[in-house]
Motif scaffolding. Structure first.
Motif, PDB file in Angstrom:
ATOM      1  N   GLU A  37     -10.727   2.649   2.402  1.00 43.59           N
ATOM      2  CA  GLU A  37     -10.496   1.734   3.743  1.00 43.59           C
ATOM      3  C   GLU A  37      -9.549   2.548   4.710  1.00 43.59           C
ATOM      4  O   GLU A  37      -9.950   2.296   6.041  1.00 43.59           O
ATOM      5  N   PHE A  38      -8.584   3.093   4.168  1.00 43.46           N
ATOM      6  CA  PHE A  38      -7.526   3.598   5.328  1.00 43.46           C
ATOM      7  C   PHE A  38      -8.416   4.826   5.980  1.00 43.46           C
ATOM      8  O   PHE A  38      -8.254   4.806   7.233  1.00 43.46           O
ATOM      9  N   ARG A  43      -9.547   4.837  13.939  1.00 36.38           N
ATOM     10  CA  ARG A  43      -8.212   5.220  14.573  1.00 36.38           C
ATOM     11  C   ARG A  43      -7.362   5.898  13.912  1.00 36.38           C
ATOM     12  O   ARG A  43      -6.468   6.328  14.033  1.00 36.38           O
ATOM     13  N   VAL A  44      -7.912   6.311  12.564  1.00 33.58           N
ATOM     14  CA  VAL A  44      -7.186   7.149  11.877  1.00 33.58           C
ATOM     15  C   VAL A  44      -8.000   8.563  11.772  1.00 33.58           C
ATOM     16  O   VAL A  44      -7.130   9.580  12.097  1.00 33.58           O
ATOM     17  N   ILE A  45      -9.108   8.476  11.490  1.00 35.02           N
ATOM     18  CA  ILE A  45     -10.104   9.640  11.570  1.00 35.02           C
ATOM     19  C   ILE A  45     -10.914   9.016  12.668  1.00 35.02           C
ATOM     20  O   ILE A  45     -11.982   8.573  12.382  1.00 35.02           O
ATOM     21  N   ASP A  46     -10.873   9.585  13.879  1.00 35.27           N
ATOM     22  CA  ASP A  46     -11.550   9.337  15.143  1.00 35.27           C
ATOM     23  C   ASP A  46     -12.928  10.144  15.063  1.00 35.27           C
ATOM     24  O   ASP A  46     -13.029  10.869  16.367  1.00 35.27           O
ATOM     25  N   LEU A  47     -13.730  10.087  14.166  1.00 36.96           N
ATOM     26  CA  LEU A  47     -15.026  10.913  14.466  1.00 36.96           C
ATOM     27  C   LEU A  47     -16.328   9.677  14.338  1.00 36.96           C
ATOM     28  O   LEU A  47     -15.883   8.815  13.984  1.00 36.96           O
ATOM     29  N   ARG A  48     -17.418   9.979  14.740  1.00 33.30           N
ATOM     30  CA  ARG A  48     -18.344   9.265  14.952  1.00 33.30           C
ATOM     31  C   ARG A  48     -18.463   8.775  13.318  1.00 33.30           C
ATOM     32  O   ARG A  48     -18.446   9.503  12.525  1.00 33.30           O
ATOM     33  N   TYR A 137       4.855   3.792  19.038  1.00 33.49           N
ATOM     34  CA  TYR A 137       3.122   3.377  19.436  1.00 33.49           C
ATOM     35  C   TYR A 137       2.435   4.695  18.896  1.00 33.49           C
ATOM     36  O   TYR A 137       2.695   5.709  19.249  1.00 33.49           O
ATOM     37  N   ALA A 138       1.325   4.321  18.093  1.00 32.73           N
ATOM     38  CA  ALA A 138       0.303   5.535  17.748  1.00 32.73           C
ATOM     39  C   ALA A 138      -0.757   4.663  17.524  1.00 32.73           C
ATOM     40  O   ALA A 138      -1.127   3.501  17.118  1.00 32.73           O
ATOM     41  N   MET A 139      -2.100   5.273  18.074  1.00 31.25           N
ATOM     42  CA  MET A 139      -3.460   4.647  17.886  1.00 31.25           C
ATOM     43  C   MET A 139      -3.712   4.320  16.204  1.00 31.25           C
ATOM     44  O   MET A 139      -4.379   3.522  15.938  1.00 31.25           O
ATOM     45  N   SER A 140      -3.113   5.369  15.495  1.00 32.19           N
ATOM     46  CA  SER A 140      -3.345   5.120  13.866  1.00 32.19           C
ATOM     47  C   SER A 140      -2.367   4.124  13.225  1.00 32.19           C
ATOM     48  O   SER A 140      -2.522   3.946  11.963  1.00 32.19           O
ATOM     49  N   THR A 141      -1.536   3.406  14.187  1.00 28.70           N
ATOM     50  CA  THR A 141      -0.405   2.618  13.587  1.00 28.70           C
ATOM     51  C   THR A 141      -0.689   1.321  14.279  1.00 28.70           C
ATOM     52  O   THR A 141      -1.232   0.332  14.014  1.00 28.70           O
ATOM     53  N   THR A 142      -0.002   1.053  15.438  1.00 34.63           N
ATOM     54  CA  THR A 142       0.172   0.060  16.179  1.00 34.63           C
ATOM     55  C   THR A 142      -1.164  -0.377  16.635  1.00 34.63           C
ATOM     56  O   THR A 142      -1.450  -1.629  16.343  1.00 34.63           O
ATOM     57  N   GLU A 143      -2.021   0.537  17.131  1.00 33.08           N
ATOM     58  CA  GLU A 143      -3.214  -0.050  17.841  1.00 33.08           C
ATOM     59  C   GLU A 143      -4.139  -0.390  16.853  1.00 33.08           C
ATOM     60  O   GLU A 143      -4.787  -1.404  17.038  1.00 33.08           O
ATOM     61  N   THR A 144      -4.026  -0.041  15.611  1.00 28.32           N
ATOM     62  CA  THR A 144      -5.239  -0.292  14.597  1.00 28.32           C
ATOM     63  C   THR A 144      -4.678  -1.758  14.110  1.00 28.32           C
ATOM     64  O   THR A 144      -5.639  -2.469  13.778  1.00 28.32           O
ATOM     65  N   VAL A 145      -3.458  -2.035  13.950  1.00 24.67           N
ATOM     66  CA  VAL A 145      -3.064  -3.324  13.729  1.00 24.67           C
ATOM     67  C   VAL A 145      -3.447  -4.601  14.608  1.00 24.67           C
ATOM     68  O   VAL A 145      -3.829  -5.462  14.104  1.00 24.67           O
ATOM     69  N   THR A 146      -3.207  -3.992  16.003  1.00 22.80           N
ATOM     70  CA  THR A 146      -3.552  -5.141  16.739  1.00 22.80           C
ATOM     71  C   THR A 146      -4.943  -5.148  17.030  1.00 22.80           C
ATOM     72  O   THR A 146      -5.562  -6.504  17.042  1.00 22.80           O
ATOM     73  N   HIS A 198       5.800  11.136  11.064  1.00 27.93           N
ATOM     74  CA  HIS A 198       4.232  11.316  10.582  1.00 27.93           C
ATOM     75  C   HIS A 198       3.391  11.667  11.682  1.00 27.93           C
ATOM     76  O   HIS A 198       3.584  11.594  12.847  1.00 27.93           O
ATOM     77  N   GLY A 199       2.743  12.788  11.211  1.00 25.67           N
ATOM     78  CA  GLY A 199       2.062  13.602  12.214  1.00 25.67           C
ATOM     79  C   GLY A 199       0.786  12.875  12.717  1.00 25.67           C
ATOM     80  O   GLY A 199       0.184  11.907  11.852  1.00 25.67           O
ATOM     81  N   VAL A 200       0.101  13.198  13.747  1.00 23.42           N
ATOM     82  CA  VAL A 200      -1.139  12.696  14.248  1.00 23.42           C
ATOM     83  C   VAL A 200      -1.867  13.851  14.815  1.00 23.42           C
ATOM     84  O   VAL A 200      -1.249  14.782  15.255  1.00 23.42           O
ATOM     85  N   PRO A 201      -3.263  13.935  14.951  1.00 23.75           N
ATOM     86  CA  PRO A 201      -4.011  14.973  15.407  1.00 23.75           C
ATOM     87  C   PRO A 201      -3.669  14.975  17.102  1.00 23.75           C
ATOM     88  O   PRO A 201      -3.240  14.012  17.659  1.00 23.75           O
ATOM     89  N   GLU A 202      -3.720  16.233  17.489  1.00 25.55           N
ATOM     90  CA  GLU A 202      -3.284  16.300  19.020  1.00 25.55           C
ATOM     91  C   GLU A 202      -3.962  15.447  19.930  1.00 25.55           C
ATOM     92  O   GLU A 202      -3.719  15.027  21.026  1.00 25.55           O
ATOM     93  N   ARG A 203      -5.402  15.570  19.456  1.00 22.07           N
ATOM     94  CA  ARG A 203      -6.178  14.743  20.275  1.00 22.07           C
ATOM     95  C   ARG A 203      -6.070  13.402  20.474  1.00 22.07           C
ATOM     96  O   ARG A 203      -6.479  12.552  21.474  1.00 22.07           O
TER      97      ARG A 203
END
Length: 345
Positions: A37-38, A43-48, A137-146, A198-203
């Motif tokens: 699920e994770f 927004r965690v692994i942002d691939l197609r 704020y991060a895409m894989s944390t705050t954004e995915t929650v909202t 916590h790290g995130v991909p540079e992209r």
């Protein structure tokens, strides 16, 4: 515990705390279900979807669950996952100091965001103050929650309204609470204070920049960039700067690193594990580590940093390693949460 506030106005408010989540148990099966699920979250692994599915279900879930299950076993408590335990303690303490009902949800696994909303709706709540438990704020944390909360609201609870507590990485009340927590546990004699985020991909940094002008370096050097509302890297550097100044520490005694990278794509640097290995060679023998991307201790802090990170550092020649716990249910932190929620009453 104080009784939930009885509201007579048209707006009946409640508070929903949302944290990351955890496997139901340390069994390989439950860990695999959680990781599925994770990691399948776009927004965690942002691939197609197809490529994400091949990577996650075809490769990662064939290898990682057994190793992760063993890691969870090393930090699991009698009451279950540390993150869930601390989150429930936070919920309980916050409920004692606010007049609104407080529920708890997790972005992944249980209790779900839907369950958290339903608990409030069943109490007559029609306006929710949703508190993502992430300072930056991060895409894989705050954004995915909202995004998930809005998805659930539209599908299951179209008549309710949700207000969101914004990232608080720079707020004075939060910085003061974090700095005070660190100060109480900071040894008198140390060589370096390492902030491991916590790290995130540079992209991800580029994707959340609405101006499309970020080059990573300006996030580190210019903390007043107008797009910093969505820049995780900028938030990490700003949190560190504000805490360092509050503690009156010289710049050469503080370092920022990023942990938990996954895969071969470039993630935010410098990497925590590599830094831990190199620090003793730079005459850093007495190290203190804090993880301000988390408000609750979890696998990434207790196992990855306090256990594995300490082993890496000492094997490389380090002498003392002090891990400073997250804010967890710290009373000052509970008051910070109360004030941030009250701003949305």
């Amino acid at each position: 515990m104080s009784a939930p506030k009885v509201q007579t106005s048209a707006s009946q408010q409640g508070i929903l705390l949302v944290n990351l989540g955890s496997p139901k148990s340390t069994s390989v099966k439950d860990v695999k279900t959680y990781l599925d699920e994770f990691l399948m979250d776009e927004r965690v692994i942002d691939l197609r979807w197809l490529f994400r599915s091949l990577l996650v279900q075809g490769i990662i879930l064939q290898i990682r669950p057994k190793k992760s299950a063993k890691a969870y076993q090393s930090v699991w408590t009698e009451d279950g996952s540390p993150l869930i335990v601390f989150s429930k303690q936070i919920q309980k303490k916050l409920q004692k100091v606010v007049d609104l009902p407080v529920s708890l949800g997790m972005r992944y696994s249980e209790p779900s965001i839907e369950e958290g909303i339903r608990q409030l709706v069943n109490q007559g709540i029609n306006e929710i103050i949703l508190f993502p438990l992430y300072p930056q704020y991060a895409m894989s944390t705050t954004e995915t929650v909202t995004v998930k909360a809005e998805e659930v609201r539209k599908k299951k609870f179209p008549d309710i309204k949700i207000k969101y507590v914004k990232p608080f990485y720079h707020r004075d009340i939060y910085i003061e609470a974090l700095a005070n927590s660190i100060k109480k546990q900071l040894p008198d004699d140390f060589d370096m204070l390492q902030f491991s985020y916590h790290g995130v991909p540079e992209r991800h940094i580029y994707k959340t920049d609405p101006t499309h002008t970020c080059n990573l370096e300006n996030c580190r050097s210019d903390l007043n960039f107008h797009f910093n509302e969505y820049c995780y890297l900028n938030h990490c550097y700003e949190t560190t700067r504000l805490v360092r100044e509050r503690l009156n520490l010289p710049e050469n005694k503080v370092i920022i690193t990023f942990q938990s990278r996954l895969g071969k794509d470039p993630w935010l640097k410098p990497y925590t594990d590599i830094t831990l290995e190199h620090l003793p060679k730079k005459r850093v023998k007495n190290l203190v580590v804090v993880c301000p991307a988390f408000v609750s201790d979890c696998l990434e802090t207790l196992e990855e940093i306090s256990e594995e990170g300490q082993e890496i550092f000492k094997k490389a020649g380090g002498e003392t390693f002090t891990y400073i716990p997250c804010l967890n249910d710290n009373d000052e932190w509970i008051q910070v949460m109360k004030k941030l929620c009250e701003e949305l009453y």
